[in-house]
Design an enzyme around this catalytic site. Structure first.
Site, mmCIF file in Angstrom:
data_model
loop_
_atom_site.group_PDB
_atom_site.id
_atom_site.type_symbol
_atom_site.label_atom_id
_atom_site.label_comp_id
_atom_site.label_asym_id
_atom_site.label_seq_id
_atom_site.Cartn_x
_atom_site.Cartn_y
_atom_site.Cartn_z
ATOM 1 C CE1 TYR A 38 -4.010 1.741 -0.204
ATOM 2 C CE2 TYR A 38 -3.466 2.711 1.917
ATOM 3 C CZ TYR A 38 -4.264 2.669 0.797
ATOM 4 O OH TYR A 38 -5.311 3.545 0.659
ATOM 5 C CE LYS A 93 -20.839 -19.499 -15.977
ATOM 6 N NZ LYS A 93 -21.809 -20.248 -16.773
#
Length: 751
Positions: A38, A93
């Site tokens: 970060y 899925k």
């Protein structure tokens, strides 16, 4: 609430709610790690991408990330249930993408019935994803959405409900026509249904070479003909014909192909009899086809028939398509999934079906024999070869058609990469479950009164895994089942207190162990122990395998049953092994329970038996002999013991791939092995891990099983005995017991 409903709900809620999670791929343990992941370090890849957008594929997960986008307007067979209610399907899925092709997915459910809102949302998502899979969006809006997104986005967009069925059934059509000796240009095709799948299939068949005027489209209003006003749209009108035919029955006279993407029962035997010689019938409505397979076969023995069901030949299953199509498209950074790529996918599947089917595929389907012909025109959904056949074909087509932004030049290297992605653990479990369903074996459970055992037996019955024999007091078993709301239908209860075999088994036990301190009185007492009685059932042929240990430490159980089982001829010792399924790979670890401080000869025996188990499970064994030492860098006796075991194996089993002594990371991390020990026969690809003693093996598998998620530990599997006897841990859950029962049935089949 039905048992199936309860199981499905419990499956989705156990552990973390839902079916997916995000896993970090970089370390983030120290202040330095955090500063790189970060602020401030992350600014550097941001600035690099700002200058050169293509670097997003190097510095972010964009290149392996697909959005599964739905508005929930056409969910499975449930209809318009809304975006939130459709989320479990989209998560499912995502699981299929990951499991079959290592593609990462975010599922995105949109509260939007207006197609323009869906389009706008997808456009805004383009920076995040390498591709978009549209899912469960009703027709005709799905056509509009996909068309606009394909024209405006610079990443692949694919509506699986349309093109998945089209591609898979297209592959089936190519092979069916070859078998019956007909040409694409000559056939007459009748399409039942006019939704997303039906229209897409017809369009795809047209792309393959069927002339447009050879189609008759039939919806709920009848044949779509030129001039019809009711229930039409531009997508249906594409196939409108100048004809006097009005009904499905009219249309089917002389037809070569019936394609059904409609509803159960719409096709009758009488209609099938009207079709041309050697008709092709694709009845793809799910879960119930337009005509039952057996009914169609009886009406037209000369037909080639496909359905969407797994219990009949020629299953048209979309899982043969979308994971592998996206894999190929992502790997070359394709701008789109164009017609050339779809046709390449279909032709690759058609060609794969003509290849000899490897044993592991046959074993995954209960030992069935598959050969190209009327009952095998497309590969089976769980054929692991589909990944490298189809993804490679799609990637090649993308490169050749000019839509690949990162073309591949070394296709053999790419094929090897795809082959390395094969999920060996899933292949293994499908193989085990399929065999045990077809070749049913009886498994006796000595702790039949245990609630977890009863629940595991219920799952066995539902999945068709062998036959369950519960040993115990009948009234206790029935009471426990009643508390659990479990019906004992199909299970056998053996109350040994009332058994007519008690005395016979005691006599047999005495004869078996008379020279091992057994007396008639001891035998009479011992036979009342459930473990001992179950063992004698095995010896008498009343059961094929035993799973014990749910109520006691497995060391106690093994101490009782192993002497009664006897060793196989030529085997010097029983060995306990654990199978670890992790990250799509299979590892066999031993010895984890029986041999406490093996010498070099015993270690070699353990390795040979572990390699034998690997072969039985369909693996090519690569055996790493583990130690704190690497290839002679220590002269300590413990290191020399492992080194001597390797020498014994090289001498007595020259065909076995085995090396050591080595560290664990050298055995399973390719980078470490290749950089430091290029001479080793094991290059970080070991699948059989032999530990130097029981301490290290037991600690290793228990740490692996207790830390983190996404892995399964099965064992200890006892090998080297005449009878399949396995012992679960007393804290094993129901799933672990079912897995152990499956393995035990499989061992009984292989014995």
């Amino acid at each position: 609430m039905s048992v199936r409903e309860q199981d499905a709900l419990e499956y989705h809620v156990q552990g973390r709610p839902g079916k997916t999670e995000i896993v970090a791929t970089k370390p983030c343990l120290t202040a330095r790690d955090l500063s790189l992941a970060y602020s401030p370090g992350v600014a550097f890849p941001c600035l690099a991408i700002e200058k050169q957008p293509e670097l997003a594929y190097q510095y972010t997960n964009k290149g392996n990330l697909v959005a599964v986008v739905s508005n929930g307007t056409a969910v499975l067979g449930l209809g318009d249930i809304g975006a939130l209610a459709g989320k479990p399907v989209m998560e499912g899925k995502a699981v299929l993408f990951k499991r079959f092709a290592k593609v990462d997915v975010f599922d995105i459910e949109l509260n939007a019935h207006d197609p323009q809102q869906v389009i706008a949302a997808c456009k805004m998502l383009e920076p995040t994803f390498g591709g978009i899979n549209l899912e469960d969006i009703k027709a005709p809006e799905c056509f509009e959405i996909e068309e606009e997104l394909r024209e405006t986005l610079n990443i692949p967009v694919f509506h699986d409900d349309q093109h998945g069925t089209a591609i898979i059934s297209g592959a089936a059509l190519l092979n069916a026509l070859e078998i019956v000796g007909k040409k694409l240009s000559d056939i007459k095709v009748v399409v039942s249904g006019a939704g997303a799948s039906a229209i897409a299939c017809a369009r795809f068949y047209e792309q393959l070479g069927v002339p447009r005027d050879h189609f008759l489209l039939v919806d709920t209003k009848g044949v779509v003909y030129k001039g019809r006003k009711e229930g039409t749209n531009k997508y249906k009108d594409h196939f409108a014909q100048d004809t006097e035919l009005r009904t499905l029955e009219d249309a089917l006279r002389g037809a070569d192909v019936f394609l059904g993407c409609s509803v159960k029962g719409v096709l009758t035997p009488e209609m099938v009899k009207l079709m041309a010689a050697k008709p092709i019938i694709f009845a793809l409505a799910n879960p119930d086809p337009e005509i039952d397979y057996d009914v169609a076969r009886a009406a037209r023995p000369d037909a080639i028939i496909a359905t969407g069901r797994s219990d009949y030949p020629n299953q048209v299953n979309n899982v043969l398509g979308f994971p592998f199509i996206f894999r190929g498209a992502l790997d070359v950074r394709a701008k789109c999934i164009n017609e050339a790529m779809k046709i390449a996918a279909a032709r690759s599947l058609a060609e794969l079906a003509k290849q000899p089917v490897p044993e592991e595929v046959s074993m995954a389907y209960g030992g069935q024999h598959f050969q190209f012909g009327p009952d095998y025109i497309i590969p089976k959904p769980f054929d692991p070869r589909v990944l490298h056949w189809e993804a490679l074909a799609v990637a090649k087509a993308a490169c050749e058609s000019g839509v690949a932004r990162a073309p591949i030049t070394d296709w053999e290297a790419y094929r090897s990469l795809l082959e390395s992605m094969t999920n060996r653990s899933e292949v293994l479990m499908r193989r085990i479950r399929s065999v045990t369903k077809v070749l049913r074996r009886k498994v006796v459970f000595p702790e039949g009164e245990n609630p977890r055992i009863i629940e595991a037996c219920r799952e066995m019955m539902e999945e068709g895994i062998g036959e369950a024999v519960l040993l115990g007091r009948r009234e206790i078993i029935e009471h426990q089942a009643e508390l659990l709301h479990i019906k004992l239908d199909g299970m056998t209860i053996v109350d040994y207190r009332e058994s007519e075999d008690m005395q016979r088994f005691a006599d047999d036990l005495y004869k078996l162990r008379a020279r091992k301190g057994m007396t008639p009185l001891k035998a009479k007492r011992s036979i009342r122990q459930p473990w001992v009685y179950a063992m004698m059932m095995l010896r008498a042929g009343q059961a094929d395998a035993m799973v014990a240990g749910a109520d006691s430490p497995y060391s106690d159980t093994l101490r009782v049953v192993v002497p009664l089982a006897e060793l196989k001829p030529g085997v010097r010792r029983a060995v306990a092994l654990h199978v670890i399924l992790a990250e799509g790979k299979v590892y066999i670890v031993g010895d984890t329970s029986l041999n406490i401080e093996p010498d070099s000869i015993a270690l070699a025996d353990i390795a040979v038996q572990a390699a034998g188990l690997a072969r039985d499970l369909g693996l090519d064994p690569k055996v790493a002999m583990l130690s704190f030492s690497n290839f002679g860098d220590s002269s300590h006796p413990r290191a020399r013991k492992v080194r001597d075991a390797v020498a014994i194996l090289h001498r007595d089993h020259p065909d076995l791939v085995v090396d050591g002594e080595m560290h664990g990371d050298v055995a399973v991390v390719p980078r470490v092995a290749q950089q430091n020990f290029p001479h080793s026969m094991i290059q970080g690809d070991a699948n059989v891990l032999i530990c130097p003693d029981l301490d290290s093996a037991n600690i290793a598998f228990k740490l692996l099983g207790g830390i983190g998620q996404g892995r399964e530990i099965i064992g200890p599997l006892v090998v080297g005995l005449k009878y399949p006897i396995n012992v679960v841990s007393f804290n094993s859950d129901v799933r672990e017991i079912v897995n152990m029962a499956s393995f035990s049935c499989y061992q009984a089949y292989r014995t």
